[in-house]
Structure formats: C-alpha cells, structure tokens
Design an enzyme around this catalytic site. Structure first.
Site, PDB file in Angstrom:
ATOM      1  N   GLY A   1      10.438  52.726  30.123  1.00  0.00           N
ATOM      2  CA  GLY A   1      11.620  52.205  30.957  1.00  0.00           C
ATOM      3  C   GLY A   1      12.728  53.116  30.570  1.00  0.00           C
ATOM      4  O   GLY A   1      12.892  54.143  30.195  1.00  0.00           O
TER       5      GLY A   1
ATOM      6  N   VAL B   1      12.495  42.850  17.653  1.00  0.00           N
ATOM      7  CA  VAL B   1      14.080  42.423  17.330  1.00  0.00           C
ATOM      8  C   VAL B   1      14.245  40.906  16.997  1.00  0.00           C
ATOM      9  O   VAL B   1      15.290  40.683  16.437  1.00  0.00           O
ATOM     10  CB  VAL B   1      14.896  43.179  18.472  1.00  0.00           C
ATOM     11  CG1 VAL B   1      14.700  44.609  18.460  1.00  0.00           C
ATOM     12  CG2 VAL B   1      14.407  42.426  19.812  1.00  0.00           C
TER      13      VAL B   1
ATOM     14  N   TYR C   1      18.831  34.570  32.050  1.00  0.00           N
ATOM     15  CA  TYR C   1      18.975  36.000  31.913  1.00  0.00           C
ATOM     16  C   TYR C   1      20.686  36.584  32.154  1.00  0.00           C
ATOM     17  O   TYR C   1      20.972  37.301  31.238  1.00  0.00           O
ATOM     18  CB  TYR C   1      18.121  36.759  32.777  1.00  0.00           C
ATOM     19  CG  TYR C   1      18.239  38.053  32.704  1.00  0.00           C
ATOM     20  CD1 TYR C   1      17.611  38.833  31.692  1.00  0.00           C
ATOM     21  CD2 TYR C   1      18.706  38.850  33.869  1.00  0.00           C
ATOM     22  CE1 TYR C   1      17.815  40.162  31.467  1.00  0.00           C
ATOM     23  CE2 TYR C   1      18.856  40.398  33.622  1.00  0.00           C
ATOM     24  CZ  TYR C   1      18.403  40.925  32.652  1.00  0.00           C
ATOM     25  OH  TYR C   1      18.245  42.332  32.503  1.00  0.00           O
TER      26      TYR C   1
ATOM     27  N   GLY D   1      22.195  48.039  37.524  1.00  0.00           N
ATOM     28  CA  GLY D   1      22.030  47.241  38.506  1.00  0.00           C
ATOM     29  C   GLY D   1      20.357  47.209  38.693  1.00  0.00           C
ATOM     30  O   GLY D   1      19.891  47.264  37.581  1.00  0.00           O
TER      31      GLY D   1
HETATM   32  N1  NAP Z   1      15.248  47.425  35.221  1.00  0.00           N
HETATM   33  C1  NAP Z   1      16.491  46.625  35.582  1.00  0.00           C
HETATM   34  O1  NAP Z   1      16.339  46.526  36.913  1.00  0.00           O
HETATM   35  C2  NAP Z   1      17.497  46.316  34.363  1.00  0.00           C
HETATM   36  C3  NAP Z   1      18.718  46.176  34.812  1.00  0.00           C
HETATM   37  C4  NAP Z   1      19.628  45.954  34.178  1.00  0.00           C
HETATM   38  C5  NAP Z   1      19.607  45.764  32.818  1.00  0.00           C
HETATM   39  N2  NAP Z   1      18.039  46.068  32.489  1.00  0.00           N
HETATM   40  C6  NAP Z   1      18.135  46.050  30.951  1.00  0.00           C
HETATM   41  O2  NAP Z   1      17.521  47.266  30.534  1.00  0.00           O
HETATM   42  C7  NAP Z   1      16.900  47.235  29.415  1.00  0.00           C
HETATM   43  C8  NAP Z   1      15.461  47.811  29.242  1.00  0.00           C
HETATM   44  O3  NAP Z   1      14.654  47.339  30.289  1.00  0.00           O
HETATM   45  P1  NAP Z   1      13.589  48.109  31.309  1.00  0.00           P
HETATM   46  O4  NAP Z   1      14.196  48.042  32.665  1.00  0.00           O
HETATM   47  O5  NAP Z   1      13.562  49.445  30.747  1.00  0.00           O
HETATM   48  O6  NAP Z   1      12.389  47.347  31.080  1.00  0.00           O
HETATM   49  P2  NAP Z   1      10.988  47.657  30.453  1.00  0.00           P
HETATM   50  O7  NAP Z   1      10.558  48.811  30.777  1.00  0.00           O
HETATM   51  O8  NAP Z   1      10.122  46.444  30.424  1.00  0.00           O
HETATM   52  O9  NAP Z   1      11.297  47.642  28.863  1.00  0.00           O
HETATM   53  C9  NAP Z   1      11.710  46.852  27.831  1.00  0.00           C
HETATM   54  C10 NAP Z   1      11.813  47.420  26.478  1.00  0.00           C
HETATM   55  O10 NAP Z   1      12.272  46.308  25.535  1.00  0.00           O
HETATM   56  C11 NAP Z   1      11.348  46.251  24.640  1.00  0.00           C
HETATM   57  N3  NAP Z   1      11.190  44.884  24.133  1.00  0.00           N
HETATM   58  C12 NAP Z   1      11.015  43.802  24.795  1.00  0.00           C
HETATM   59  N4  NAP Z   1      10.915  42.666  23.866  1.00  0.00           N
HETATM   60  C13 NAP Z   1      10.984  43.300  22.614  1.00  0.00           C
HETATM   61  C14 NAP Z   1      11.074  42.637  21.260  1.00  0.00           C
HETATM   62  N5  NAP Z   1      11.047  41.395  21.182  1.00  0.00           N
HETATM   63  N6  NAP Z   1      11.236  43.514  20.338  1.00  0.00           N
HETATM   64  C15 NAP Z   1      11.377  44.734  20.560  1.00  0.00           C
HETATM   65  N7  NAP Z   1      11.390  45.282  21.665  1.00  0.00           N
HETATM   66  C16 NAP Z   1      11.139  44.646  22.920  1.00  0.00           C
HETATM   67  C17 NAP Z   1       9.812  46.620  25.123  1.00  0.00           C
HETATM   68  O11 NAP Z   1       9.094  47.458  24.076  1.00  0.00           O
HETATM   69  P3  NAP Z   1       7.743  46.659  23.636  1.00  0.00           P
HETATM   70  O12 NAP Z   1       7.224  45.709  24.736  1.00  0.00           O
HETATM   71  O13 NAP Z   1       7.049  47.679  23.129  1.00  0.00           O
HETATM   72  O14 NAP Z   1       8.281  45.870  22.480  1.00  0.00           O
HETATM   73  C18 NAP Z   1      10.387  47.877  26.198  1.00  0.00           C
HETATM   74  O15 NAP Z   1      10.314  49.050  25.430  1.00  0.00           O
HETATM   75  C19 NAP Z   1      16.624  45.309  28.959  1.00  0.00           C
HETATM   76  O16 NAP Z   1      17.660  45.026  27.989  1.00  0.00           O
HETATM   77  C20 NAP Z   1      16.894  45.067  30.309  1.00  0.00           C
HETATM   78  O17 NAP Z   1      17.528  43.942  30.455  1.00  0.00           O
HETATM   79  C21 NAP Z   1      17.002  46.305  33.295  1.00  0.00           C
END
Ligand code: NAP
Length: 253
Positions: A13, A61, A153, A184
């Site tokens: 992501g 983490v 969240y 978003g």
């Molecule tokens: N997608 C959206 O709509 C959106 C919107 C606003 C903010 N965000 C934020 O953007 C960030 C990235 O999310 P994404 O959308 O790219 O989702 P994603 O594709 O599911 O990526 C999440 C990342 O976080 C890592 N992660 C999760 N739990 C972890 C842990 N305990 N220790 C280390 N790494 C961990 C995962 O790696 P592993 O599973 O390999 O550990 C993965 O690389 C997050 O903080 C999310 O809250 C997302």
C-alpha cells in the site's frame, strides 16, 4: 545529497508506494514491516528498477523490546536516519463501539499509537543530536472526522495528529520538521485487513468511488520531504474527489 529514509509498514500500500517515490528520487531506503517475504520482494524491485540502496529489517512495531533492538541496529549498521515515515497502521472491524471485539480495538491502539511512539522515541534523539531530520506521520481523515463504526480507529488517528503537534513543539528549537499526512479513501489492502480478509466486502467498499491510489499519497509525501529548510508542512489532508468528509462519499450507481 542522498538521504536515509526509514519507512514503517513498507510491505504494501501507501508505505510501499512511498518507498518507490524516495527510491526514484535517489534516496537510501530502510524498509520495515512484519512480512519478511514482502520486504525482500519490495527491496528486489526497488534495486532493479531504480538501482536503489535498500536495507530491510523485519519489525512488529507493537513489540517494544524488538523496536528498541531493531532501531538501534539500524542506527549502528545503516547510520543516522534523515526521514522517518511512520506509516504502519491498520483498522480492524467496522462495528458499533458497544459491539466491538476488544482484541481488534487493542491491536489498532497498539499499532497506530504505541508503535508510532516506540519507533519515534528510538529515532528522534539521533535527529536532535544532528539538529536535522523529518518525521512524517501518516494520520487519516478519520482523525479529523469520526465516523460510525470507527470510534477507536478515528481516536488513534486523532492521537497521531496531536502527537505530531506535541513533538513539533518539543523540537521547535531544532531544524527537525514534523508533518501529519491525513489521507482520505485510498485503495490498498486497508479494507481487506479491516474486514479480516473478506475480499468481497473489501471490494464492495470501493465500489462506485474513484478512490485515491497509494502513489497519490507517496507523491505528496516526497513533495513534503523536498521542501527547503525554511518550509515545514505541518499538516496536509488529501481526499478523493468524491469524498467530502471522513465518511461522506458520492458513489456512482
Ligand atoms: N487506505 C486508506 O484508505 C487509508 C486512509 C488513511 C490513512 N491510512 C493509513 O495509511 C497507513 C498505511 O495503510 P495502507 O492503506 O497502505 O494499508 P496496507 O496496504 O494494509 O498497509 C499497512 C502496512 O502497515 C504494516 N503493519 C500493520 N501492522 C503492523 C505491525 N504491527 N508492525 C509493523 N507493520 C505493520 C503492514 O505490514 P505487515 O503486514 O507486513 O506488517 C503494511 O505494510 C496506515 O497507517 C493507515 O491507517 C490508510
């Protein structure tokens, strides 16, 4: 000059896209995440596509002892970190608070808040010592606008924003910058994780909306990191065009 960029959650992501942007920009990458095989795959791709220098360190983490060990290892083996992108995070579930699975609530809190604190506490002192560095924290529009089924969240992402503000105050006498990026709706594995692997439900979530793509956020993160010394972008909010607040969307039928 090449900077060293440490990204948490670089295995998919937004974090993976941010790694691509910095690699293309010629910076050195330190990638972390739990899934070792994904870390290796991302490293291979960055090295072959951009001839980038990439280090990988598997790290959960939430594990305080592990975070301390790995971060110190990174500082010793790779050297000082110029840019820390605290991106690792997740939502789990979309239920009314009174129905929430306790384990899901605590995993969000431990990952999104505790994890960010633990990593930053390890990396920031070396930035203060060097009087230089940039911490970029990935918050969310959920941190501004709470929405139904996402009380916890939203609270974790509000905490990310306030923590960023507090750290900016504590480092105001240094050249360190602190930024909160609040995306978003971004189409990643986020919804798949939120719905515990239910692909159909995750796909349904993005139906009829032209969601943001991870690369959109990565382009903006690189822009933030490439500003001159005098410019500090404190907060930035990026919504999909068909998104009005945290959870107000227009869906095409
Ligand atoms: N997608 C959206 O709509 C959106 C919107 C606003 C903010 N965000 C934020 O953007 C960030 C990235 O999310 P994404 O959308 O790219 O989702 P994603 O594709 O599911 O990526 C999440 C990342 O976080 C890592 N992660 C999760 N739990 C972890 C842990 N305990 N220790 C280390 N790494 C961990 C995962 O790696 P592993 O599973 O390999 O550990 C993965 O690389 C997050 O903080 C999310 O809250 C997302």
């Amino acid at each position: 000059m090449k900077r060293t960029v440490l990204i948490t959650g670089a295995t998919s992501g937004i974090g993976e896209a941010i790694a691509h942007s910095f690699a293309q920009n010629g910076d050195r990458l330190v990638l972390t995440g739990r899934r070792e095989e994904r870390l290796s795959a991302v490293k291979d791709e960055l090295e072959s596509t951009y001839q980038a220098t990439v280090f990988t360190y598997p790290m959960d983490v939430r594990d305080a002892e592990l975070v301390a060990t790995i971060c110190q290892k990174i500082l010793n083996e790779v050297g000082p970190v110029d840019i820390l992108v605290n991106n690792a995070g997740l939502a789990l579930g979309l239920e009314k608070f009174q129905d929430y699975v306790t384990e899901d609530m605590l995993t969000m809190l431990d990952t999104n808040v505790r994890g960010l604190l633990l990593v930053t506490r390890q990396i920031l002192p070396q930035m203060v010592e060097k009087n230089q560095g940039h911490i970029i924290n990935i918050g969310s529009t959920a941190g501004i606008y709470a929405y139904g089924g996402a009380a916890v969240y939203s609270a974790t992402k509000a905490a990310v924003k306030v923590l960023s503000d507090g750290i900016r105050i504590d480092t105001v006498a240094t050249d360190i910058k602190v930024t909160t990026v609040q995306p978003g709706l971004v189409e990643t594995d986020f919804s798949l994780v939120r719905f515990h692997g239910d692909q159909e439900r995750a796909a349904q979530f993005y139906k009829g909306i032209e969601a943001l793509q991870a690369q959109d956020i990565a382009d903006i993160v690189l822009f933030i990191a490439n500003q001159p010394r005098r410019v500090q972008i404190s907060d930035i909010t990026i919504m999909a065009n068909q998104q009005a607040t945290g959870f107000t969307f227009h869906r095409e039928q």
